[in-house]
Design a protein around this motif. Structure first.
Motif, PDB file in Angstrom:
ATOM      1  N   GLY A  59       0.806  -1.245   0.101  1.00 62.10           N
ATOM      2  CA  GLY A  59      -0.040   0.020  -0.168  1.00 62.10           C
ATOM      3  C   GLY A  59       0.706   1.129  -0.075  1.00 62.10           C
ATOM      4  O   GLY A  59       1.850   1.360   0.604  1.00 62.10           O
ATOM      5  N   GLN A  60       0.416   2.166  -0.674  1.00 59.76           N
ATOM      6  CA  GLN A  60       1.259   3.586  -0.952  1.00 59.76           C
ATOM      7  C   GLN A  60       1.337   3.936   0.505  1.00 59.76           C
ATOM      8  O   GLN A  60       2.321   4.872   0.630  1.00 59.76           O
ATOM      9  N   LEU A  61       0.179   3.899   1.344  1.00 57.21           N
ATOM     10  CA  LEU A  61       0.248   4.848   2.512  1.00 57.21           C
ATOM     11  C   LEU A  61       1.160   4.131   3.606  1.00 57.21           C
ATOM     12  O   LEU A  61       1.477   4.884   4.588  1.00 57.21           O
ATOM     13  N   GLY A  62       1.762   3.174   3.287  1.00 53.68           N
ATOM     14  CA  GLY A  62       2.398   2.381   4.333  1.00 53.68           C
ATOM     15  C   GLY A  62       3.905   2.738   4.146  1.00 53.68           C
ATOM     16  O   GLY A  62       4.612   2.456   5.304  1.00 53.68           O
ATOM     17  N   ILE A  63       4.396   3.611   3.196  1.00 56.39           N
ATOM     18  CA  ILE A  63       5.801   4.003   3.106  1.00 56.39           C
ATOM     19  C   ILE A  63       5.725   5.643   2.917  1.00 56.39           C
ATOM     20  O   ILE A  63       5.866   6.036   1.679  1.00 56.39           O
ATOM     21  N   PRO A  64       5.536   6.333   3.902  1.00 54.30           N
ATOM     22  CA  PRO A  64       5.641   7.817   3.568  1.00 54.30           C
ATOM     23  C   PRO A  64       6.992   8.208   3.336  1.00 54.30           C
ATOM     24  O   PRO A  64       7.976   7.766   3.682  1.00 54.30           O
ATOM     25  N   HIS A  65       7.155   9.083   2.440  1.00 54.44           N
ATOM     26  CA  HIS A  65       8.156   9.935   2.034  1.00 54.44           C
ATOM     27  C   HIS A  65       9.308   8.577   1.742  1.00 54.44           C
ATOM     28  O   HIS A  65      10.472   8.549   2.395  1.00 54.44           O
ATOM     29  N   PRO A  66       8.957   8.015   0.602  1.00 57.02           N
ATOM     30  CA  PRO A  66       9.596   6.806   0.283  1.00 57.02           C
ATOM     31  C   PRO A  66      11.430   7.492  -0.346  1.00 57.02           C
ATOM     32  O   PRO A  66      12.171   6.631  -0.063  1.00 57.02           O
ATOM     33  N   GLU A  67      11.573   8.805  -0.711  1.00 57.84           N
ATOM     34  CA  GLU A  67      12.634   8.994  -1.184  1.00 57.84           C
ATOM     35  C   GLU A  67      13.736   8.974   0.014  1.00 57.84           C
ATOM     36  O   GLU A  67      14.660   9.133  -0.340  1.00 57.84           O
ATOM     37  N   GLN A  68      13.164   9.308   1.193  1.00 56.90           N
ATOM     38  CA  GLN A  68      14.194   9.224   2.350  1.00 56.90           C
ATOM     39  C   GLN A  68      14.437   7.802   2.567  1.00 56.90           C
ATOM     40  O   GLN A  68      15.482   7.708   3.383  1.00 56.90           O
ATOM     41  N   LYS A  69      14.092   7.035   2.094  1.00 59.03           N
ATOM     42  CA  LYS A  69      14.578   5.458   2.122  1.00 59.03           C
ATOM     43  C   LYS A  69      15.071   4.953   1.069  1.00 59.03           C
ATOM     44  O   LYS A  69      15.484   3.632   0.724  1.00 59.03           O
ATOM     45  N   GLY A  70      15.531   5.679   0.201  1.00 57.95           N
ATOM     46  CA  GLY A  70      16.061   5.432  -1.165  1.00 57.95           C
ATOM     47  C   GLY A  70      15.047   4.827  -2.119  1.00 57.95           C
ATOM     48  O   GLY A  70      15.723   3.924  -2.967  1.00 57.95           O
ATOM     49  N   LEU A  71      13.787   5.006  -2.103  1.00 53.30           N
ATOM     50  CA  LEU A  71      13.074   4.362  -2.711  1.00 53.30           C
ATOM     51  C   LEU A  71      12.298   5.332  -3.827  1.00 53.30           C
ATOM     52  O   LEU A  71      12.136   6.634  -3.572  1.00 53.30           O
ATOM     53  N   GLU A  72      11.506   5.039  -4.878  1.00 55.86           N
ATOM     54  CA  GLU A  72      10.750   5.824  -5.728  1.00 55.86           C
ATOM     55  C   GLU A  72       9.453   4.979  -5.956  1.00 55.86           C
ATOM     56  O   GLU A  72       9.428   3.693  -5.795  1.00 55.86           O
ATOM     57  N   LEU A  73       8.312   5.713  -5.920  1.00 52.84           N
ATOM     58  CA  LEU A  73       6.901   5.238  -5.922  1.00 52.84           C
ATOM     59  C   LEU A  73       6.370   4.958  -7.497  1.00 52.84           C
ATOM     60  O   LEU A  73       6.536   6.273  -8.143  1.00 52.84           O
TER      61      LEU A  73
END
Length: 285
Positions: free
Chosen positions: A199-213
């Motif tokens: 779910g998109q809402l499960g990972i807020p601010h993905p860029e801070q974790k090195g991810l891209e949505l």
């Protein structure tokens, strides 16, 4: 807030076939609750939604919401029963508790066995890839077209996301099962998987974790609610009536703010579109 193995359904349907005729002869659950002055509810530990202390006290955004619903129904606060996910529906069927308050995914298969409340959570799907999207993935189908690609999904066979991946042509050997969101993130950032679907809402601010949505528009919407026995239509309907009021009058949003639930406003906006389980899955009663 989760589903469980589809193989459980066969046992549950068989079990239900024996239990429902007996339960239909029993006292109406709502009347029995009023008579007993106690509402026993199966919960899980899912901070900040549900937190059950070692002493058995329950708090959290979902717990507070449920207690408000029960109060508006003229019922006492819930008595929590911390329960393993795999034991929840069997326990419900044999009346170990009055309903399941942990929240299960509303699916066609589950709706054959139980009743659901109106959605209490909704989570648009997201495909999380490494920053820069090295393989230029735009959907789960792209993973199927790249046999060397790997997809991380939540552990537990036949979850909605796993079913979707298989329907898109992803091979079982391309799937890596992870126990939770943190492990899903680590699997992608560590290079073991090319994407993690959740779910998109499960990972807020993905860029801070090195991810891209990546928005896979074909992925299934995951929504869930409280779970009731098939014969407890009156209890479920009375619960829905009060729940829908609290969702729409701003109460739920205030609870999410109180417990600092990530993306609480988006969750409330999403579930506000639905008033019953059938709005999510038409086969549900």
């Amino acid at each position: 807030m989760r589903g469980t193995k589809l193989s459980l359904f066969v046992a549950l349907v068989t079990l239900t076939g024996y239990l429902v005729p007996i339960a239909a002869q029993a006292e109406d659950t709502l009347a029995a609750i009023r008579k007993a002055g106690k509402v026993t509810v199966a919960l899980a530990s899912i901070p900040p939604y549900m937190i059950v202390s070692p002493s058995g006290e329950a708090t959290g955004a979902s717990v507070d919401l449920q207690n408000m619903v029960l109060k508006n129904m003229g019922l006492p606060a819930l008595t929590p029963v911390l329960t393993d996910w795999s034991a929840m529906i069997p326990g419900l069927q044999v009346k170990q508790f009055d309903y399941i308050g942990a929240g299960w995914n509303i699916t066609e298969a589950f709706c054959k066995v139980v009743l659901f409340s109106a959605p209490t959570y909704v989570n648009p799907p997201g495909l999380f890839v490494s920053a820069g999207n090295p393989k230029k993935l735009t959907s789960v189908a792209d993973i199927a077209r790249q046999p060397d690609s790997k997809l991380a999904v939540a552990a537990g066979k036949n979850t909605p996301y796993e079913q979707y991946a298989l329907k898109q042509g992803v091979k079982p050997e391309q799937i890596i099962y992870v126990p939770d969101i943190q492990a899903g993130v680590a699997t992608v950032t560590g290079g073991r998987a090319d994407a993690y679907i959740t779910g998109q809402l499960g990972i807020p601010h993905p860029e801070q974790k090195g991810l891209e949505l990546v928005h896979d528009k074909g992925a299934p919407l995951v929504a869930g609610g409280m779970v009731f026995r098939k014969e407890d239509v009156a209890l479920r309907d009375a619960y829905n009536k009060e729940l829908n009021v609290l969702v729409r009058n701003g109460t739920l949003l205030k609870l999410y703010e109180k417990y600092q639930v990530s993306n609480g406003d988006a969750i409330v906006q999403g579930i506000s579109k639905f008033t019953k389980a059938a709005d999510v899955e038409p086969s549900c009663e």
